[in-house]
Design a protein around this motif. Sequence first.
Motif, PDB file in Angstrom:
ATOM      1  N   ILE A  56      38.845  43.265  34.824  1.00 19.35           N
ATOM      2  CA  ILE A  56      39.668  44.486  35.184  1.00 19.35           C
ATOM      3  C   ILE A  56      40.999  44.447  34.808  1.00 19.35           C
ATOM      4  O   ILE A  56      41.813  43.469  34.878  1.00 19.35           O
ATOM      5  N   GLN A  58      44.972  45.378  34.218  1.00 17.70           N
ATOM      6  CA  GLN A  58      46.191  45.521  35.164  1.00 17.70           C
ATOM      7  C   GLN A  58      47.277  46.294  34.590  1.00 17.70           C
ATOM      8  O   GLN A  58      47.562  46.627  33.645  1.00 17.70           O
ATOM      9  N   TRP A 297      43.339  49.578  46.802  1.00 15.60           N
ATOM     10  CA  TRP A 297      43.752  48.185  45.888  1.00 15.60           C
ATOM     11  C   TRP A 297      43.484  47.032  46.386  1.00 15.60           C
ATOM     12  O   TRP A 297      43.350  46.902  47.519  1.00 15.60           O
ATOM     13  N   ALA A 302      48.019  46.027  40.694  1.00 14.29           N
ATOM     14  CA  ALA A 302      47.219  46.969  40.160  1.00 14.29           C
ATOM     15  C   ALA A 302      46.693  47.847  41.254  1.00 14.29           C
ATOM     16  O   ALA A 302      46.057  47.415  42.063  1.00 14.29           O
ATOM     17  N   ARG A 303      46.626  49.332  40.882  1.00  9.60           N
ATOM     18  CA  ARG A 303      45.772  50.111  41.503  1.00  9.60           C
ATOM     19  C   ARG A 303      44.219  49.492  41.087  1.00  9.60           C
ATOM     20  O   ARG A 303      43.585  49.532  39.955  1.00  9.60           O
ATOM     21  N   ASP A 304      43.443  49.391  41.946  1.00  5.60           N
ATOM     22  CA  ASP A 304      42.012  48.991  41.729  1.00  5.60           C
ATOM     23  C   ASP A 304      40.878  49.451  42.859  1.00  5.60           C
ATOM     24  O   ASP A 304      40.544  48.399  43.618  1.00  5.60           O
ATOM     25  N   THR A 306      37.979  49.749  45.071  1.00  8.72           N
ATOM     26  CA  THR A 306      37.127  48.606  45.141  1.00  8.72           C
ATOM     27  C   THR A 306      36.209  49.010  46.620  1.00  8.72           C
ATOM     28  O   THR A 306      36.563  49.574  47.682  1.00  8.72           O
ATOM     29  N   ARG A 320      33.966  47.527  41.400  1.00 13.02           N
ATOM     30  CA  ARG A 320      35.160  48.471  41.088  1.00 13.02           C
ATOM     31  C   ARG A 320      34.572  49.900  41.095  1.00 13.02           C
ATOM     32  O   ARG A 320      33.482  50.064  40.733  1.00 13.02           O
ATOM     33  N   LYS A 331      32.021  43.695  40.299  1.00 12.73           N
ATOM     34  CA  LYS A 331      33.167  42.762  39.819  1.00 12.73           C
ATOM     35  C   LYS A 331      32.939  41.242  40.229  1.00 12.73           C
ATOM     36  O   LYS A 331      33.325  40.675  39.569  1.00 12.73           O
ATOM     37  N   GLU A 374      39.485  36.648  44.883  1.00 10.20           N
ATOM     38  CA  GLU A 374      40.013  36.602  43.508  1.00 10.20           C
ATOM     39  C   GLU A 374      39.850  35.042  43.055  1.00 10.20           C
ATOM     40  O   GLU A 374      40.406  34.726  41.876  1.00 10.20           O
TER      41      GLU A 374
END
Length: 431
Positions: A56, A58, A297, A302-304, A306, A320, A331, A374
């Motif tokens: 993904i 950033q 997020w 970052a905006r992500d 999910t 994602r 993801k 992560e």
Amino acid sequence: MFGCDAAVDSVIRKHYLRIRSQLLQQRYGVSCEQSSIHSRSISARSSSRISESPEISQFPSENNFASDQGVLVPTKEAEASRAIVGGTSIAENYAFVGVHHIFDQHTAGVTMLKFANNDRSRLCCASFDGTVSICNVTANPPHVEVVLKGHKKGVTGCDWSVSNDLMVSCSLDATLCLWDVASQKCLRVVKDQMDAEMLSCLFQPANNNMVIAGNSRGMVEVLNVSTGIYPRGGSSKLGGKVLALACDASGQLLWAGNNKGTIVSFLFDLETGKLSKLCRLTVVENCPITCISWRAWISREARDPTLLVNCAANVLYLFRVMDKEGGLQLKRKFAVHHKNCLVRSIFCPIMSFRQGACVVTGSEDSCVYFLNIEREEKPCVNKLQGHACPVLGVSFNYDESLLATSDQQGLVIVWKREKPTTNSAQQNTYV
């Protein structure tokens, strides 16, 4: 004879729970006066199968917070926000090791737990015994404020309104109940329009006058709770049994998951309540989707957008959200013991302000897992072992000071967070 057997079973259960509470007290250090074992408390626009996503990208913001459709997104320059958690490791920040309190007011599995919005204290418990309870977990001592009785069969879902003045619950008795929290009274009982078991429900986040529900005949339904009417165009066929629902913050995107392993996204018309199908994803065929959670997020860089998804294929998925139609791309996935029960998971409330990001999930091996989503290898940063049967519900209060977990026998354990130290970065697994 039947009544005699029931009385014996009740005595055995009380004795078992008393012994179990004492063992938990000894193991996790909760004081005797804290623990009260008798507390009262149309076709799809697109269709796909699961596929791995690339890394993904950033997009850091120049400001402390970036705004996206009204959602605040923290960035790595948000120093004040980072100060909330200090310089400790993620394992230290999620060192929930002590039992704060134990509730046993329910006589069957507690299928769902939810702390009130932006609230440290009030916890809602929905149970297969046909009742919903509200507990005050920070009172001295913690106690059950009320047990709401209105359903005739097991309660499968519940939700708080944005202002916490109302609650909604759904049941296997094919009804949805709207509750006034202050008066502790049922304001409205609405029968499912297909007379089917209701398996999931939530308030429309942008319009709490509407509730979204899923039933055992595969319908996603919108209900106007003020009138008790299902609006025209507010029902859509998903198929199977609709076990899980989630909305984004705008209320315009809705995801629904069923017992066939399918997730479908919908466009929600905020004015009319009309639903329009967008995208369909088959996660694992014939493996139930038991929980869906949305987050704008997962990290401060970052905006992500999910989705966190429990699938009864022994897997917890992280997807994602790819576009405005709610399309999903895999993801990450994590192995979790989950094949038969309504296991649920949750994003940690303030995880975005630290390095790393955590989620918490129940499991059928009686444990509660904290996973750093992560981390590629060994994502588990904490494991709690206090239940004696499958863990179904999990819920954080808003400041992460308390975590509530529930199991198939109806026991609810509220865990307290160990205050982290700033010098140690040691990973801990508590058993």
